[in-house]
Design a protein around this motif. Structure first.
Motif, PDB file in Angstrom:
ATOM      1  N   ALA A   1       6.395  -9.352   5.253  1.00  0.00           N
ATOM      2  CA  ALA A   1       5.369  -9.845   3.993  1.00  0.00           C
ATOM      3  C   ALA A   1       4.808  -8.472   2.999  1.00  0.00           C
ATOM      4  O   ALA A   1       3.841  -7.792   3.955  1.00  0.00           O
ATOM      5  CB  ALA A   1       3.753 -10.506   4.406  1.00  0.00           C
ATOM      6  N   VAL A   2       4.501  -9.071   1.501  1.00  0.00           N
ATOM      7  CA  VAL A   2       4.141  -7.907   1.042  1.00  0.00           C
ATOM      8  C   VAL A   2       2.811  -8.512  -0.365  1.00  0.00           C
ATOM      9  O   VAL A   2       3.259  -9.150  -0.657  1.00  0.00           O
ATOM     10  CB  VAL A   2       5.164  -7.849  -0.216  1.00  0.00           C
ATOM     11  CG1 VAL A   2       4.569  -6.617  -1.218  1.00  0.00           C
ATOM     12  CG2 VAL A   2       6.309  -7.515   0.153  1.00  0.00           C
ATOM     13  N   ILE A   3       1.869  -7.751   0.156  1.00  0.00           N
ATOM     14  CA  ILE A   3       0.367  -8.275  -0.482  1.00  0.00           C
ATOM     15  C   ILE A   3       0.129  -6.769  -1.642  1.00  0.00           C
ATOM     16  O   ILE A   3      -0.242  -5.499  -1.319  1.00  0.00           O
ATOM     17  CB  ILE A   3      -0.962  -9.030   0.598  1.00  0.00           C
ATOM     18  CG1 ILE A   3       0.185  -9.546   1.459  1.00  0.00           C
ATOM     19  CG2 ILE A   3      -2.185  -9.425  -0.105  1.00  0.00           C
ATOM     20  CD1 ILE A   3      -0.802 -10.221   2.563  1.00  0.00           C
ATOM     21  N   GLY A   4       0.025  -7.508  -2.882  1.00  0.00           N
ATOM     22  CA  GLY A   4      -0.526  -6.326  -3.363  1.00  0.00           C
ATOM     23  C   GLY A   4       0.634  -5.176  -3.697  1.00  0.00           C
ATOM     24  O   GLY A   4       0.125  -3.831  -3.905  1.00  0.00           O
TER      25      GLY A   4
ATOM     26  N   ILE B   1       3.218  -3.538   1.567  1.00  0.00           N
ATOM     27  CA  ILE B   1       3.868  -4.210   2.575  1.00  0.00           C
ATOM     28  C   ILE B   1       2.827  -4.464   3.536  1.00  0.00           C
ATOM     29  O   ILE B   1       1.961  -3.203   3.723  1.00  0.00           O
ATOM     30  CB  ILE B   1       5.262  -3.569   3.397  1.00  0.00           C
ATOM     31  CG1 ILE B   1       6.425  -3.263   3.128  1.00  0.00           C
ATOM     32  CG2 ILE B   1       5.022  -3.998   5.064  1.00  0.00           C
ATOM     33  CD1 ILE B   1       7.442  -2.802   3.816  1.00  0.00           C
ATOM     34  N   ASN B   2       2.797  -5.226   4.600  1.00  0.00           N
ATOM     35  CA  ASN B   2       1.169  -5.729   5.106  1.00  0.00           C
ATOM     36  C   ASN B   2       1.608  -6.286   6.466  1.00  0.00           C
ATOM     37  O   ASN B   2       2.867  -6.832   6.743  1.00  0.00           O
ATOM     38  CB  ASN B   2       0.627  -6.822   4.016  1.00  0.00           C
ATOM     39  CG  ASN B   2      -1.135  -7.847   5.135  1.00  0.00           C
ATOM     40  OD1 ASN B   2      -0.775  -7.909   6.160  1.00  0.00           O
ATOM     41  ND2 ASN B   2      -1.902  -6.558   5.072  1.00  0.00           N
TER      42      ASN B   2
ATOM     43  N   PRO C   1       2.887  -9.135  11.790  1.00  0.00           N
ATOM     44  CA  PRO C   1       4.216  -8.420  11.337  1.00  0.00           C
ATOM     45  C   PRO C   1       5.123  -9.779  11.244  1.00  0.00           C
ATOM     46  O   PRO C   1       6.669  -8.924  10.651  1.00  0.00           O
ATOM     47  CB  PRO C   1       4.151  -7.361  12.698  1.00  0.00           C
ATOM     48  CG  PRO C   1       2.651  -7.513  13.385  1.00  0.00           C
ATOM     49  CD  PRO C   1       2.284  -8.400  12.784  1.00  0.00           C
ATOM     50  N   ASN C   2       5.546 -10.272  11.681  1.00  0.00           N
ATOM     51  CA  ASN C   2       6.414 -11.612  12.152  1.00  0.00           C
ATOM     52  C   ASN C   2       6.265 -12.692  11.048  1.00  0.00           C
ATOM     53  O   ASN C   2       5.450 -13.632  12.031  1.00  0.00           O
ATOM     54  CB  ASN C   2       6.555 -12.106  13.363  1.00  0.00           C
ATOM     55  CG  ASN C   2       7.445 -13.512  13.883  1.00  0.00           C
ATOM     56  OD1 ASN C   2       8.659 -13.675  12.293  1.00  0.00           O
ATOM     57  ND2 ASN C   2       7.550 -13.452  14.783  1.00  0.00           N
ATOM     58  N   PRO C   3       4.985 -12.870  10.368  1.00  0.00           N
ATOM     59  CA  PRO C   3       5.371 -14.054   8.682  1.00  0.00           C
ATOM     60  C   PRO C   3       5.568 -14.966   9.626  1.00  0.00           C
ATOM     61  O   PRO C   3       5.077 -16.052   8.306  1.00  0.00           O
ATOM     62  CB  PRO C   3       4.939 -13.061   7.410  1.00  0.00           C
ATOM     63  CG  PRO C   3       6.291 -12.224   7.371  1.00  0.00           C
ATOM     64  CD  PRO C   3       6.142 -11.663   9.032  1.00  0.00           C
TER      65      PRO C   3
ATOM     66  N   ALA D   1      -6.626   3.561   8.747  1.00  0.00           N
ATOM     67  CA  ALA D   1      -7.330   2.902   8.100  1.00  0.00           C
ATOM     68  C   ALA D   1      -6.810   1.355   8.505  1.00  0.00           C
ATOM     69  O   ALA D   1      -7.855   1.097   7.445  1.00  0.00           O
ATOM     70  CB  ALA D   1      -7.748   3.338   7.162  1.00  0.00           C
ATOM     71  N   THR D   2      -5.229   1.084   8.334  1.00  0.00           N
ATOM     72  CA  THR D   2      -5.286   0.409   7.963  1.00  0.00           C
ATOM     73  C   THR D   2      -4.720  -0.720   9.433  1.00  0.00           C
ATOM     74  O   THR D   2      -4.398  -0.582  10.239  1.00  0.00           O
ATOM     75  CB  THR D   2      -3.737  -0.367   7.013  1.00  0.00           C
ATOM     76  OG1 THR D   2      -2.920   0.657   7.433  1.00  0.00           O
ATOM     77  CG2 THR D   2      -4.349   0.464   5.703  1.00  0.00           C
TER      78      THR D   2
END
Length: 425
Positions: A46-49, A52-53, A57-59, A246-247
């Motif tokens: 998953a790539v958001i903005g 990689i987000n 982890p397993n979209p 932080a993420t």
């Protein structure tokens, strides 16, 4: 499976989003700024903005963990010598159409003795935080998601079996009003707002900022409640102050300090902002439900609200603790002290939520009454309130369907065949 003389209403059920849930209706100009699914030779990311987000982890959700398999972990009852990781059980997504198909889900609900469920996101709970620095992409992505949601699950179909909650982002106050109008026009009976500071183009805002009053006013007038469900609220910034990450990362080794620092902090602060910044004073008919945030934040919040009212009496136009008790419904975790919660806010404000089919939820939703130690002390009337009638009160209706008093189904519960939310948020 526990049996009741009526069907229950479960306010905490989840779907697993298909990979096009945010892209099916996303305008072309936001394709790279919103949510994308990219596949390499091994997996889908998953790539958001443009980043990689790892919230999920397993979209693809395949494989997916079995409902309730982490039960012992959250009860604190793992046998000595057992590796907590060994509790994880998985199955193929294709074996469970009910996770992504409405009709299949209704058939499973019939075996679970559930009249109605509130259907809530899984993957989508992490998207707003990932897009908080791009307000326009946030609003476009949320709208695209809501269109997908109405397509696949329906905000509220005539049978009222599934009430799907669209997302309302307050990041752009004017567009938020339009989004509320859109979802109400499509028949939404509940909306979700993230329990977090509201991102802004200049700086973050309180949920109680008067800029958001048009949204609260519209929802209050329509009698549509606001759900605050556990999400990525950006509070890992606090962990970073103490040397942590932080993420958010959904799986992998965790520092126990993270949980100590953050556990139910976001919902505590969100409810505080609504009450202290006078949302319920300006909109006394607005109803709010805290879902999958547990209940222990309530006691700390009451203590702090009392202190704030004592030290700043001229600020509060109404008793803030009474506003909490009047305007806020709570869905406790099954391991919480539900009797204490009833004594604190009243049994009329407690909701039943199973978190099905997530791994940290209940494998059999109806075991909620059987597995909470205090529940045998509840009267049959109070049990019915928690398991069904309080949800009707939240929705502002006396009934949802013609078969509310139909006999309890004795079919076996759906086989415990998912990602975890509170296990990892």
């Amino acid at each position: 499976m526990a049996t009741l003389g009526y069907r229950a209403i479960d306010v905490d059920n989840h779907y697993y989003e298909p990979t096009d849930s945010f892209t099916r209706y996303l305008p072309k100009e936001f394709k790279r700024r919103g949510v994308r699914m990219l596949r390499d030779e091994k997996r889908t990311w998953a790539v958001i903005g443009e980043r990689i987000n790892q919230f999920i982890p397993n979209p693809t959700f395949d494989p997916i963990i079995e409902p309730g398999c982490l039960d012992l972990l959250f009860r604190g009852e793992i046998p000595e010598g057992v590796d907590p990781a060994s509790l994880m059980k998985v199955d193929r997504l294709g074996n469970h159409p009910e996770y992504q198909n409405r009709d299949a889900r209704v058939r499973v609900m019939d075996t679970q003795n559930l009249e109605t469920v509130f259907m809530l996101p899984t993957f989508a709970c992490g998207v707003e935080e990932a897009l908080k620095d791009d307000i326009d992409a946030t609003m476009a992505s949320v709208h695209a998601f809501n269109e997908w949601l109405d397509d696949d699950w329906g905000f509220d179909r005539p049978d009222h079996r599934i009430i799907s909650a669209p997302i309302i982002s307050l990041a752009d106050p004017e567009q938020a009003v339009h989004e509320v109008e859109f979802v109400l026009g499509r028949g939404a009976k509940m909306v979700l707002v993230r329990p977090a500071p509201v991102p802004g183009r200049v700086k973050p805002r309180s949920l109680g900022d008067p800029l958001h009053d048009p949204v609260w006013a519209s929802l209050a007038e329509a009698g549509v409640p606001v759900g605050f469900h556990l999400s990525d609220s950006g509070y890992l910034a606090i962990n970073a102050l103490w040397g942590g990450k932080a993420t958010f990362e959904g799986f992998g080794k965790k520092d126990p300090l993270d949980q100590v620092l953050l556990d139910d902090r976001a919902i505590h602060d969100s409810m505080a902002s609504m009450i202290v910044h006078q949302v319920f004073t300006r909109h006394p008919r607005l109803k709010v439900a805290s879902i999958e945030n547990g209940s222990y934040f309530v006691y700390r919040l009451i203590k702090r609200l009392k202190k704030a009212a004592n030290t700043a009496p001229h600020h509060f136009k109404a008793d803030p603790v009474e506003q909490l008790k009047n305007n806020v419904w709570i869905a406790p975790y099954y391991e919480d002290d539900v009797k204490l919660l009833a004594e604190t806010i009243g049994v009329d404000k407690i909701l039943f939520g199973s978190d099905w089919p997530h791994g940290e939820g209940l494998a059999d939703p109806m075991s909620f009454t059987a597995e909470i130690p205090q529940f045998p002390e509840f009267s049959a009337e109070d049990t019915r309130k928690v398991m069904r009638d309080n949800a009707l009160d939240l929705l502002g209706v006396s009934t949802l369907s013609a078969n509310v008093n139909s006999p309890t189904r004795h079919a076996a519960a759906a086989s415990p065949d998912s990602h975890t939310s509170r296990a990892s948020v």
